[in-house]
Design an enzyme around this catalytic site. Structure first.
Site, PDB file in Angstrom:
ATOM      1  N   TYR A  86      53.564  28.266  25.109  1.00  0.00           N
ATOM      2  CA  TYR A  86      54.111  29.550  26.083  1.00  0.00           C
ATOM      3  C   TYR A  86      55.315  29.644  26.001  1.00  0.00           C
ATOM      4  O   TYR A  86      55.910  30.758  25.752  1.00  0.00           O
ATOM      5  CB  TYR A  86      53.334  29.315  27.255  1.00  0.00           C
ATOM      6  N   ASP A 136      35.278  31.120  51.521  1.00  0.00           N
ATOM      7  CA  ASP A 136      34.606  30.876  50.110  1.00  0.00           C
ATOM      8  C   ASP A 136      34.445  32.186  49.525  1.00  0.00           C
ATOM      9  O   ASP A 136      33.490  32.732  49.738  1.00  0.00           O
ATOM     10  CB  ASP A 136      33.336  30.088  50.315  1.00  0.00           C
ATOM     11  N   TYR A 159      36.968  31.785  31.734  1.00  0.00           N
ATOM     12  CA  TYR A 159      38.144  32.255  32.262  1.00  0.00           C
ATOM     13  C   TYR A 159      38.857  33.675  31.926  1.00  0.00           C
ATOM     14  O   TYR A 159      39.090  34.397  32.514  1.00  0.00           O
ATOM     15  CB  TYR A 159      39.238  31.210  32.433  1.00  0.00           C
ATOM     16  N   ASN A 202      43.939  36.495  44.924  1.00  0.00           N
ATOM     17  CA  ASN A 202      44.436  35.355  44.143  1.00  0.00           C
ATOM     18  C   ASN A 202      43.531  34.347  43.842  1.00  0.00           C
ATOM     19  O   ASN A 202      43.651  33.521  43.206  1.00  0.00           O
ATOM     20  CB  ASN A 202      45.573  34.801  44.917  1.00  0.00           C
ATOM     21  N   SER A 215      45.273  37.852  34.294  1.00  0.00           N
ATOM     22  CA  SER A 215      46.185  36.559  33.651  1.00  0.00           C
ATOM     23  C   SER A 215      46.279  37.275  32.304  1.00  0.00           C
ATOM     24  O   SER A 215      45.463  38.079  31.473  1.00  0.00           O
ATOM     25  CB  SER A 215      45.139  35.498  33.397  1.00  0.00           C
TER      26      SER A 215
END
Length: 260
Positions: free
Chosen positions: A216, A73, A167, A100, A154
């Site tokens: 996208y 975790d 995010y 990741n 990202s």
């Protein structure tokens, strides 16, 4: 079991020892398959224990004694430290770390709709998790002749995707951390780079409305959906010993949706 296809690559990772967080499915699974195909031994970690164990058992049929699952975790330091010791002992060292593991949670919400609890959880996993996992890996990577850390950022943090602020902020932090880590760890022979994928067709993005996927795909120079195999080659390259003079870099892998 996922139907993600194995990546085809001529990059050689024979004898390399790689740990991939968030490796039970999606991009993490794709990275694991690609590393195995390139000749590496792989430890995958995740909190989805049943998926991770099943994947490792399945891949061991094709790559005997080359992959193993460890429960980790990344929001809990004790879990990270314990899993890192177990994984590195099984691998017999560590040459590469792929950070990741991540959560989205804030997708589809405006900034005034995100709760503090959601914000804190995203930051704990996506930012603090990268820091603590890298910290736990450094002592092992420093013993390698070519230590490598690859962080998953990202492209949303490059162009400022709306309705995804927690995010986006977390992945912007990962990009900045990558540069700082690269300067600190170079003296130990460890390179640190990040890739910034676009929206990829994996289990974790199934909640994304089709209109967003179309946005996208139509906005890319290469006008099609992005698949896991579109991302794996970049990770393999940055894990390879031959990439040793590249560090602190952010590589967009998004078909030309956003260009630096």
């Amino acid at each position: 079991m996922s139907t993600i296809q194995k990546s085809q690559s001529d990059i050689n990772l024979n004898g390399r020892k790689v740990l991939i967080t968030g490796g039970a499915r999606g991009l993490g699974e794709a990275f694991a398959r690609a590393c195995l195909q390139a000749g590496a031994r792989v430890a995958i970690t995740d909190v989805m224990d049943q998926l991770g164990e099943t994947l490792a058992q399945h891949l061991n049929q094709q790559y005997p004694d080359c992959i193993r699952y460890f429960s980790m975790d990344v929001s809990q330091r004790e879990s990270i430290d314990a899993a890192m010791v177990l994984a590195s002992n099984w691998l017999g060292g560590l040459d590469g770390l792929v950070n990741n593991a991540a959560v989205t949670n804030s997708g589809g919400k405006n900034m005034d709709e995100i709760t503090e609890q959601t914000w804190d959880h995203v930051m704990q996993v996506n930012v603090k998790g990268v820091w603590l996992t890298s910290l736990a890996a450094v002592a092992h990577l420093a013993k390698s002749d070519a230590g490598r850390i690859v962080n998953l950022a990202s492209d949303t943090a490059l162009w400022g995707a709306p309705r995804l602020m927690a995010y986006v902020a977390s992945k912007g932090a990962v990009m900045s951390m990558t540069k700082s880590m690269a300067r600190e760890l170079a003296v130990q022979g460890i390179t640190v780079n990040a890739i910034a994928p676009g929206l990829t067709l994996v289990e974790a993005t199934q909640y994304v409305p089709q209109a967003r996927h179309d946005f996208y795909a139509n906005g890319r120079a290469i006008t099609r959906a992005q698949l896991p195999d579109d991302v794996t080659a970049a990770v393999l390259f940055l894990l390879a010993p031959s990439s040793g003079f590249i560090t602190g870099q952010i590589l967009p892998v998004n078909g030309g949706f956003y260009m630096l």
